[in-house]
Design a protein around this motif. Structure first.
Motif, PDB file in Angstrom:
ATOM      1  N   LEU A  26      -6.576  19.155  -7.564  1.00  0.00           N
ATOM      2  CA  LEU A  26      -6.950  18.133  -6.586  1.00  0.00           C
ATOM      3  C   LEU A  26      -7.160  16.850  -7.375  1.00  0.00           C
ATOM      4  N   GLU A  70      -0.635  20.002   2.741  1.00  0.00           N
ATOM      5  CA  GLU A  70      -1.699  19.052   3.068  1.00  0.00           C
ATOM      6  C   GLU A  70      -1.141  18.141   4.145  1.00  0.00           C
ATOM      7  N   LEU A  72       3.164   7.459 -10.551  1.00  0.00           N
ATOM      8  CA  LEU A  72       4.335   8.342 -10.453  1.00  0.00           C
ATOM      9  C   LEU A  72       5.413   7.761  -9.543  1.00  0.00           C
ATOM     10  N   THR A  73       5.036   6.829  -8.676  1.00  0.00           N
ATOM     11  CA  THR A  73       6.028   6.254  -7.759  1.00  0.00           C
ATOM     12  C   THR A  73       6.708   5.027  -8.360  1.00  0.00           C
ATOM     13  N   THR A 103      -1.443   8.976  -9.299  1.00  0.00           N
ATOM     14  CA  THR A 103      -0.424   9.317  -8.293  1.00  0.00           C
ATOM     15  C   THR A 103       0.369   8.071  -7.894  1.00  0.00           C
ATOM     16  N   TYR A 148      -8.622   9.849  -0.912  1.00  0.00           N
ATOM     17  CA  TYR A 148      -9.552  10.793  -1.513  1.00  0.00           C
ATOM     18  C   TYR A 148      -9.263  11.063  -2.986  1.00  0.00           C
ATOM     19  N   TRP A 173       8.872   9.016   0.659  1.00  0.00           N
ATOM     20  CA  TRP A 173       9.474   9.407  -0.617  1.00  0.00           C
ATOM     21  C   TRP A 173       9.092  10.846  -0.941  1.00  0.00           C
ATOM     22  N   GLU A 183       5.250  11.274  -0.174  1.00  0.00           N
ATOM     23  CA  GLU A 183       4.513  10.017  -0.308  1.00  0.00           C
ATOM     24  C   GLU A 183       4.898   9.076   0.829  1.00  0.00           C
ATOM     25  N   PHE A 184       3.940   8.296   1.298  1.00  0.00           N
ATOM     26  CA  PHE A 184       4.255   7.212   2.212  1.00  0.00           C
ATOM     27  C   PHE A 184       4.484   5.964   1.372  1.00  0.00           C
ATOM     28  N   ILE A 219       9.349  12.330 -10.428  1.00  0.00           N
ATOM     29  CA  ILE A 219       9.734  12.259 -11.846  1.00  0.00           C
ATOM     30  C   ILE A 219       9.462  13.586 -12.565  1.00  0.00           C
ATOM     31  N   LYS A 230       3.616   3.331   4.910  1.00  0.00           N
ATOM     32  CA  LYS A 230       2.157   3.243   4.968  1.00  0.00           C
ATOM     33  C   LYS A 230       1.710   2.180   5.969  1.00  0.00           C
ATOM     34  N   ARG A 274      10.448   4.238  -7.675  1.00  0.00           N
ATOM     35  CA  ARG A 274      10.680   3.886  -6.271  1.00  0.00           C
ATOM     36  C   ARG A 274      10.198   2.468  -5.973  1.00  0.00           C
ATOM     37  N   LEU A 275       8.997   2.146  -6.449  1.00  0.00           N
ATOM     38  CA  LEU A 275       8.430   0.818  -6.187  1.00  0.00           C
ATOM     39  C   LEU A 275       9.287  -0.276  -6.814  1.00  0.00           C
ATOM     40  N   GLU A 324       0.845  -1.198   0.000  1.00  0.00           N
ATOM     41  CA  GLU A 324       0.000   0.000   0.000  1.00  0.00           C
ATOM     42  C   GLU A 324       0.878   1.245   0.000  1.00  0.00           C
ATOM     43  N   VAL A 325       0.481   2.262  -0.741  1.00  0.00           N
ATOM     44  CA  VAL A 325       1.175   3.554  -0.686  1.00  0.00           C
ATOM     45  C   VAL A 325       0.147   4.659  -0.445  1.00  0.00           C
ATOM     46  N   GLN A 326       0.643   5.827  -0.047  1.00  0.00           N
ATOM     47  CA  GLN A 326      -0.235   6.992   0.112  1.00  0.00           C
ATOM     48  C   GLN A 326       0.437   8.183  -0.549  1.00  0.00           C
ATOM     49  N   CYS A 327      -0.228   8.770  -1.534  1.00  0.00           N
ATOM     50  CA  CYS A 327       0.361   9.869  -2.307  1.00  0.00           C
ATOM     51  C   CYS A 327      -0.437  11.153  -2.086  1.00  0.00           C
ATOM     52  N   PRO A 328       0.172  12.302  -2.449  1.00  0.00           N
ATOM     53  CA  PRO A 328      -0.483  13.592  -2.184  1.00  0.00           C
ATOM     54  C   PRO A 328      -1.816  13.759  -2.914  1.00  0.00           C
ATOM     55  N   LEU A 329      -2.699  14.560  -2.317  1.00  0.00           N
ATOM     56  CA  LEU A 329      -3.985  14.876  -2.936  1.00  0.00           C
ATOM     57  C   LEU A 329      -3.841  16.000  -3.956  1.00  0.00           C
ATOM     58  N   ILE A 330      -2.851  16.867  -3.707  1.00  0.00           N
ATOM     59  CA  ILE A 330      -2.689  18.058  -4.548  1.00  0.00           C
ATOM     60  C   ILE A 330      -1.473  17.849  -5.440  1.00  0.00           C
TER      61      ILE A 330
END
Lengths: 508, 508
Positions: A162, B211, A172-173, A169, A194, B21, B36-37, B27, B42, A176-177, A63-69
């Motif tokens: 947003l 955020e 874009l990682t 999103t 969100y 990250w 990012e988490f 990129i 995460k 890294r992944l 699982e990852v969490q990326c920015p909303l904006i």
């Protein structure tokens, strides 16, 4: 009860029992399509999210969490700036000037959208001589309205977006992944969070809102791996209900229940990896106790498909209130996304080694995209059962807000309350959600808890003082057994994790 | 290692091991303060959120979830439109024109902010003849910059605000909560979720971003209940480290460790209910294994207090990288919020019965406000321990991303892998997070897992085949014991829930 009566009652109970409040803010002028999760709704939503997480984790998704904006270039690259729009139309009568989303307007007028080509809406409206549904005035030209919500940030300010979906999103990682996964493909990853869309007309409660939550899983994969996919082999005999684009075009109204393997043999779907993802989506929904007669997989026809999709199937659920509605999309996105981001970012790290020596390829993406709010709403509304003497909320034990209740039969003697309190605290201490209630007759307490999804009630009576046993009541069919207090925590744990059933509990 | 070396190493490991990250999107041109988490981050953040939820639930807080986007009237009523700003100043040199947040600028120049009155910044800058820190140019006038982020939605579009805090959105649900709580006070409720602020200069990684996520707990309470608060009685001997406004004004640099009861006797704080909330905040932070020498409660001085605060204390943590930083604020908001919302909404439902017969009062609010990103960051950075031969990530077992590892000692015989795989799958099946790793020597695998916070490693060796035992290795001190495979799941469960310690495991 008529259907309308039942719908109203369900929506009323959702609010009154603390599941969903709104539109919000209720003390001011509410905003269309803006809702709050009340205390029981939030407990249930947390449980639902954990249920989803557990399933994804079981299948080795990170699982990852990326920015909303995010900056605009991201959504130029993704194609959203150019292609993420709804067709709108405005009434030309100056006293009305109402704005409509064309597809919704036609649907509400009774047209069958599956029979209209979205690229020929203007022609269709002229041919059918369609007028403003509010004032009968003339309608203007069909126009495109981008659905992304923008915001200005920073000094001097710049325009940001947003995110309209989580998926991009996550893409874009990828570099890294790829390193995190020790440069192996496939990579399984999901994001729950969100997204925002400037819907023309928010409606149908949680089903179409401007801020909402998604859970989108991605598989980064080489094309050869899509055809040779180990998890598929374990599940190829799994049966799903499919309604193909071809069947829809041939006016065949029924879905067919078929194994994944048969679906591939019959060329309804092409790739084992994609087939496995359909299984995952279907299994996740079925696991929530939603009756299979209310679930189907519907394939997108060519003119419905999003700009990135090679193949696309939706899981649809037949809502008691709103009819068949999409709750999940499964998309074969090919190399569309990473190719676009490579082009816009010029980054080499989006290439990976292909099968042939020295070959560099762009990974393909298979996607599974859930609406969390929709899944929540359907799981909840499907669970309401109105019986003669009671309202039962028949939720799956793993997502129900509070699975257990503890009741002293009466307030006195004090020992009844002491024993009950101790049992309640033991449950909480062991991470088992429960309520403790002493107000009103035992019958009333059963009714109250049945209505909010409690699965089992422990009642402490006079016999409990003597022999250290209590009754456990199965809310579903109101049957009861006696169990030992000593074994109660283990029993509750086993019931919660589906390691035992009520039927299996031995009589003592 | 120098402090700077250690800081760089920590930040580098946070990224390379998949915790955090960014700035994101990497990129493209990254956005300042956007992160990012990653997969391990995460997992840890989910665990941290569950840890917080569990603690709030244990103290009978309900959870709600409210919209991120709200109409302007909400933030007029809350006071944010008028008073939620930073002081900014811009360089007048046309080649520079850089913009600064005044307090940050002065701090970076070495001024002690606690000695400057924020209402007299202009005078201070003139008196000290302060120039632009970037170009030595003249600075303009100090101005106020509202920190709220707006967005346009709907057709025709209206301006909405991305909430700058969760608290106010929780207050708006008061009438619903009051009914849900069967019209009883106090009501305990919390909300965990996003907030948005147009920070002048995002910086210090997760500590100041545009955020971010908060966890804000609220107690709606009558004034008489604040002074007569049962949970306080159970905790009044709990000791917290307090650094009062008075001590700060007297230039006393040290905090005092003192019981809640003593703090009230000495009039450092006034109300038992507020004292209990300080306990809750302090206990939550301490429970994350953050050393107490790096925790303190600091009281706001009068000129620091937010517009709504009667009394305000911050929990501060001494960051290895950024020094003492606020992670939580505890605020006595009095009847400020509901009075304002009553005035703006004219809704009667914001009044409740007072103590006197027929009396109607506005409930008071006590608030506890955590930054989830900050708490995450501090818990993570405090856990890095660099030893001669290894990097240890010494995280609390309940928040570490993956508490257990399973290793076959060698790849052959195949039985080693079969037994290991079975143990791994059993752990996962029982909701116990674990990793399975066969790549590289056992020593290398220990090193890799120590670095990402694994607490215990199970190693399956030749003896395992014979007598069905495995070694369990305590990562912290590298000691080992043998345990029976049969008892392994129960043991892991007990370790995870702090029901047993490694020391308590009997030797076999």
């Amino acid at each position: 009860m008529t259907n309308d009566d039942e719908s109203s009652k369900i929506l009323m109970l959702m609010a009154h029992r603390g599941f969903i409040w709104g539109p919000s803010p209720e003390i001011y002028n509410p905003v269309k399509g803006s809702y709050e999760f009340g205390p029981l709704g939030k407990l249930m939503k947390n449980n639902l999210e954990n249920y989803i997480r557990k399933l994804f984790r079981k299948h080795n998704f990170w699982e990852v969490q990326c920015p909303l904006i995010s900056p605009e270039i991201v959504w130029k690259a993704s194609g959203h700036v150019e292609r993420f729009f709804d067709y709108i139309i405005q009434c030309e009568n100056k006293d009305c000037n109402n704005l409509f989303r064309v597809d919704t307007m036609l649907e509400q007028m009774g047209y069958d959208l599956t029979e209209i080509n979205l690229n020929e809406l203007q022609e269709f409206i002229e041919k059918e001589k369609i007028k403003c549904p509010d004032c009968e005035g003339n309608l203007g030209e069909v126009a495109k309205q981008n659905l992304m919500i923008t915001s200005k940030l920073g000094f001097p300010s710049s325009e940001y977006i947003l995110r309209p979906e989580t998926a991009t999103t996550t893409y874009l990682t990828f570099p890294r992944l790829y390193n995190f996964n020790r440069t192996n493909l496939p990579i399984f990853v999901f994001q729950m969070g969100y997204a925002f869309r400037n819907e023309i007309s928010p409606r149908k409660m949680l089903l179409r809102t401007r801020e909402f939550e998604q859970c989108e899983g991605q598989i980064f994969i080489r094309p050869d791996q899509e055809l040779n996919f180990e998890p598929y082999e374990e599940r190829k005999n799994y049966k799903i209900k499919m309604w193909s684009a071809k069947a829809q075009e041939q006016n065949d109204k029924k879905s067919v229940k078929i194994t994944l393997e048969k679906a591939i043999e019959q060329k309804i779907i092409q790739k084992p990896a994609y087939a496995w993802l359909l299984y995952l989506a279907y299994d996740l929904v079925k696991g929530l106790n939603i009756p299979e007669k209310n679930i189907r997989l519907r394939q997108h026809k060519d003119d419905e498909k999003a700009h990135y999709a090679h193949d696309a199937w939706d899981i649809e659920i037949k809502s008691k209130i709103y009819g068949w509605t999409e709750v999940c999309g499964v998309h074969d996105r090919g190399d569309y996304d990473l190719t676009r981001h490579q082009k816009y970012s010029k980054k080499k790290q989006l290439f990976v080694p292909g099968v042939k020596k020295g070959e560099k390829i762009i990974p393909h993406v298979l996607e599974i995209a859930f609406g969390v709010g929709r899944l929540f709403f359907f799981a909840l509304e499907q669970a309401f059962k109105f019986e003669k003497e009671r309202n039962l909320l028949d939720l799956h034990i793993q997502i129900t807000p509070v699975p257990f209740a503890v009741f002293p039969l009466m307030k006195k003697p004090a020992e009844l309350q002491q024993i009950s309190r101790k049992i309640y605290e033991d449950l909480i201490e062991n991470d088992i959600s429960a309520i403790y209630d002493i107000a009103g007759s035992i019958g009333k307490r059963y009714r109250r808890t049945e209505e909010i999804g409690v699965r089992y009630a422990f009642t402490i009576d006079h016999q409990s003082i003597e022999d250290k046993t209590v009754t456990i009541r199965n809310i579903e069919d109101m049957s009861q057994k006696r169990v030992k207090i000593d074994e109660l925590i283990q029993l509750a744990t086993n019931l919660l994790h589906n390691k035992t059933t009520f039927e299996d509990i031995p009589e003592i």
